[in-house]
Write an enzyme that holds these catalytic residues in place. Structure first.
Site, short mmCIF file in Angstrom:
data_model
loop_
_atom_site.label_atom_id
_atom_site.label_comp_id
_atom_site.label_asym_id
_atom_site.label_seq_id
_atom_site.Cartn_x
_atom_site.Cartn_y
_atom_site.Cartn_z
N CYS A 1 21.13 24.30 122.29
CA CYS A 1 20.91 23.81 120.84
C CYS A 1 21.75 22.52 120.86
O CYS A 1 21.11 21.65 120.30
CB CYS A 1 21.19 24.86 120.10
N HIS B 1 25.62 24.05 113.73
CA HIS B 1 26.73 23.27 114.32
C HIS B 1 26.83 21.91 113.61
O HIS B 1 25.96 21.36 112.87
CB HIS B 1 26.32 23.10 115.80
#
Ligand code: NAD
Length: 338
Positions: free
Chosen positions: A140, A220
């Site tokens: 990711c 994140h």
């Protein structure tokens, strides 16, 4: 129709399976699971054929009274290609099965680059994956970095990229994982694996990354400082990134979006399935050019961002569409703008 098997059905596998069913040129053959839990029941309710991962799983499915269609080997045999979405390092064990059955496979970012020899981000290196037997969709964080850095490099020429990543500690259903009240340097040594991983897709400039785990589950957060070759303005960078596929802007001043919590809430308001944000999310008002350096903040929905890449990797490996056509089809099916 490309017949697709999904091996491993949790965070990534569930999303890829659903995305496959939305594509006009793909058919989901079924999904393989270890445990006959609520996720297996919900897959059956969706009409998916569920396969047990192994003999132990067969027994567990039988005892739970959940109908299953066979073992993962049977599933893979019926497919043209398998998306392996099992945990880190399990994919490399599964590869032996795919090789023995003569099947093409897409692996995930938890595996090493060498499992496939081709690491993939659709808008960066689709052509490199065309016709390959094995392709690895990068993680990711790496996917988001590749999309943004590739775009900046195309227009402005990157000499070096620095990134500090505050990583979500666990996915939302991982209730046994921590930390719950600490910031963990992950790792303490520099660089973290992310920079070198970007270089498996974009080898042309150094990317130095530092990472830490923070006690959240939902996104994140990246802080980027990117050195470029020429003299450009903040507006030049905004203009280029605004025209880049699979990048979404949010704004703090105009829209009051100042946190990853706000971004996830926006995804809920957008009505996305599972609140999924497939785009790399950049704060437009964080983009700033100072001298020859570009600064920005970016949020990454770890559970969702690699979903479109897996779909495009299938078409690349199966040689059915070119990059722009595949990205357009995937974006349309998943309702990704731009
Ligand atoms: P996960 O642990 O949530 O799901 C993996 C599933 O595979 C589990 O249900 C597990 O029981 C099952 N499984 C284990 N062994 C199996 C086997 N032999 N056959 C079939 N199923 C098996 O993992 P995930 O988060 O979905 O990650 C999958 C891959 O994607 C990893 O390589 C990971 O690094 C990568 N990835 C994860 C994220 C994320 O944020 N979770 C993001 C990008 C990439």
């Amino acid at each position: 129709m490309i017949r697709v098997a999904v091996n491993g059905y949790n965070v990534i596998g569930r999303r890829v399976a659903d995305a496959v069913t939305l594509q006009p040129d793909m058919k989901l053959v079924g999904v393989a699971k270890v445990k006959p839990d609520y996720k297996a029941r919900s897959a059956i309710e969706k009409g998916y054929r569920v396969f047990a991962a192994d003999e132990k799983g067969r027994k567990a499915f039988q005892e739970a009274g959940i109908g299953f269609a066979g073992l993962s080997r049977d599933l893979v045999s019926e497919a043209d290609i398998v998306v392996d979405a099992t945990p880190e390092d399990v994919g490399s064990q599964n590869k032996l099965m795919y090789v023995s059955l003569g099947k093409k496979a897409i692996f995930q970012g938890g595996e090493e680059h060498e499992i496939a020899g081709t690491s993939f981000v659709a808008q960066c290196n689709f052509d490199e994956a065309i016709g390959k037997r094995y392709v690895r969709v990068v993680s990711c964080n790496t996917t988001a970095l590749c999309r943004v850095l590739h775009s900046i490099d195309q227009r402005f020429g990157i000499t070096k990229a620095n990134v500090v990543i505050a990583r979500r500690a666990a996915d939302p259903d991982e209730s046994s994982k921590g930390p719950i009240d600490s910031v963990v340097l992950d790792p303490v040594s520099i660089p973290s694996h992310h920079g070198p991983d970007v270089n498996t897709v974009l080898p042309g400039f150094p990317v130095i990354s530092m990472a830490m785990k923070i006690p959240t589950t939902h996104m994140h957060l990246h802080s980027l400082i990117v050195s470029v070759k020429g003299d450009y303005s903040t507006n030049d960078v905004i203009d280029k990134l605004s025209k880049t596929p699979r990048i979404m802007f949010v704004e703090s001043k105009r829209d009051g979006i100042k946190s990853t919590g706000n971004v996830m809430d926006l995804a809920r308001e957008m009505g996305r399935p599972r609140n999924d944000l497939y785009e790399a999310v950049i704060w437009r008002d964080s983009i700033k050019v100072i001298g020859k350096e570009v600064y920005l903040f970016m949020a990454v929905h770890q559970e969702a961002i690699v979903t479109p890449e897996n779909i495009d990797a299938i078409r690349a490996v199966m040689k059915t569409k070119g990059g722009s056509e595949s990205i357009r089809m995937t974006n349309s099916a998943l309702k990704i703008a731009g």
